[in-house]
Write a protein that holds these residues in place. Structure first.
Motif: not given
Length: 542
Positions: A425-435, A444-447, A450-456, A469-473
């Protein structure tokens, strides 16, 4: 040997010569009648026959290795030469001797049907000109069986063409047959004790006994004649099968497997009792008949040949006739062998649902929700084993799929390790969406959601690890969206900045590459200048 038959009215000499040269048959002055048609080329429009009825006929047709007069009587009748009547050169003839001792169509090659008679095997021309019989299945199958089994008799027959659908596709042909009630898309399934539908592409393609399903009620209808049924008053196509549908709907025949004579005889007695009550206007059976036959199919008791009075005096003789037929049937395995594939079910979707269920861990779900799926699968497997209906199987499969979606997770106190998730999530947050491509970025946001719901919802660590693993890929696969104009402008601007910065910082080469001695001289000059300055200042303030 059966000779070719030709029309003596419309055929020319040249036409006859050509027909003889090519061995043609089936030419007639009556355009609706085709003569000497090989039984093996006629297709059925029903999937079942009564094997006990055929057995009864054969036992009276063949005695001591020879054909009886009963065989010739029925065979000539089925060819349209009722009571020995035929036409020759347009003149009606009668030959009672041939009628009982030989095939009229074989003994008199030019014999034709009279103007007021018709072959008792009505057929329809289907796609490609193939003939489909709408009646006469038992007779044709019996004659063919005797020819195959004993090499006796004849295996060609006269037919009457009642309709021509040869221009239709197979799908259109089947649809037309159903619409006109010229096919029976139902058959008795001895394992379930019910009449069930089947796909018409599974109809037998020959009048061969082993290609048909055995229907005990079709046989019993033959033995209920005289006591409850008058065959000469039957007007409905497939009448005996409709009678079977009515009788099985009473529930009185449950538990009979028809694997023994006793089952047949029990059913024979029960059927007589029910038909007697129906004839006597019993309200229960009258209402049931109306419900299962008259309303859905427009069939009435009189159309099935059901008599207006029940004749008890005929029962004993017919019962003995049935007993004799069953004895013959049990001693003739080639006749008793039946089609076993008619009710084979399509289990593809069921197999997929079972595979999904087997991949689950029982302990992850509540017992009630998990057991619900297990019970439905057991019911489906039992239905398949018993050759149940496709409709029932499809319904069960749908219920299994729904139950899988309703599985309830067992609440867990397991503390999930979310380190890797948070890292991604930290890796993703450091990305600029417009690029990046908007669709991939949103995926990726949807994934992540889903993971947050799984944890919840207290998912398992294994589930979390798989999804991370799927998110990282997905993040690894992200590539910036390229733009030629933006790239060129940015590059030029960067080059310019680098050039100016380099100009500003670079020293003259003469200062950079001189020997160290120059540095010492410069240091001395500076010190000397400093001393001089100090001297001047002291003189000024002295």
């Amino acid at each position: 040997m059966i000779k070719p038959r030709f029309s003596q009215i419309s055929a020319t000499v040249a036409g006859i010569a050509a027909a003889v040269a090519f061995g043609l048959v089936n030419v007639s002055a009556d355009s609706k009648t085709e003569y000497n048609v090989p039984i093996s080329t006629i297709h059925p429009t029903q999937a079942a026959v009564g094997k006990a009825q055929i057995a009864s006929k054969i036992s009276t047709y063949v005695e001591n290795g020879a054909l009886t007069k009963d065989y010739y009587n029925d065979f000539n009748d089925d060819n349209g030469y009722t009571n020995g009547l035929y036409s020759l050169d347009g003149v009606s003839q009668t030959d009672k001797t041939l009628y009982k001792t030989n095939s009229i169509q074989s003994a008199i090659p030019d014999a034709q049907l009279t103007s007021d008679s018709a072959a008792k095997v009505p057929v329809i021309k289907g796609p490609g000109g193939v003939l489909y019989a709408t009646d006469g299945h038992h007779g044709s199958t019996t004659y063919k069986f005797i020819k195959q089994q004993y090499n006796l008799g004849f295996d060609t027959i006269n037919v009457e063409v009642i309709d021509d659908y040869s221009s239709l596709s197979m799908a259109g042909f089947y649809k037309t047959l159903i619409a006109k009630n010229q096919v029976l898309p139902l058959a008795f399934n001895v394992k379930t004790g019910e009449y069930q539908s089947f796909s018409l592409d599974r109809l037998p393609t020959h009048m061969y006994a082993n290609e048909f399903v055995n229907d005990p009620f079709r046989s019993l209808a033959y033995f209920w004649r005289k006591s409850a049924i008058d065959k000469d008053n039957v007007t409905a196509n497939f009448a005996e099968f409709y009678l079977g549908i009515f009788l099985t709907s009473t529930g009185e025949f449950k538990g009979l497997s028809f694997e023994s004579q006793n089952d047949y005889l029990t059913a024979f007695d029960k059927g007589n009792a029910i038909l007697q009550k129906l004839i006597n206007s019993d309200t229960t059976y009258t209402a049931l008949f109306n419900k299962v036959l008259t309303i859905p199919y427009g069939v009435t008791p009189s159309m099935l040949g059901i008599q207006t009075t029940f004749d008890e005096t005929k029962v004993a003789a017919q019962r003995q006739k049935l007993t004799d037929a069953l004895t013959f049937l049990s001693s003739t395995p080639t006749l008793a062998t039946s089609n076993t594939t008619l009710f084979d079910l399509n289990t593809e979707q069921l197999t997929k649902q079972i595979a999904t269920f087997k991949a689950l861990t029982a302990s992850d779900y509540t017992n009630d929700s998990y057991q619900k799926v297990s019970e439905l699968i057991a019911s489906a497997n039992e239905l398949v084993s018993n050759n149940g209906s496709q409709t029932d199987l499809d319904s069960l499969t749908s219920q299994i799929e729904q139950a899988l979606g309703n599985l309830v997770k067992v609440p867990t106190t397991e503390t999930l390790d979310t380190t890797q998730f948070e890292k991604q999530v930290s890796r993703f947050n450091n990305l600029t969406a417009t690029k990046y491509d908007a669709t991939n970025y949103q995926n990726i946001k949807d994934t992540i959601a889903e993971i947050q719901d799984l944890i919840k919802n207290n998912g398992t660590q294994n589930e979390l690890n798989t999804k991370v693993e799927s998110l990282q890929s997905k993040i690894d696969a992200l590539t910036p969206v390229s733009s030629d104009n933006t790239s060129t402008t940015t590059s030029s601007k960067t080059d310019l900045q680098n050039h100016n910065h380099k100009q500003h910082l670079e020293l003259p080469k003469t200062m950079v590459n001189q020997p160290n001695i120059i540095n010492r001289v410069m240091l001395g000059l500076v010190l000397f200048a400093g001393i001089g300055l100090t001297y001047k200042r002291s003189k000024l303030f002295s």
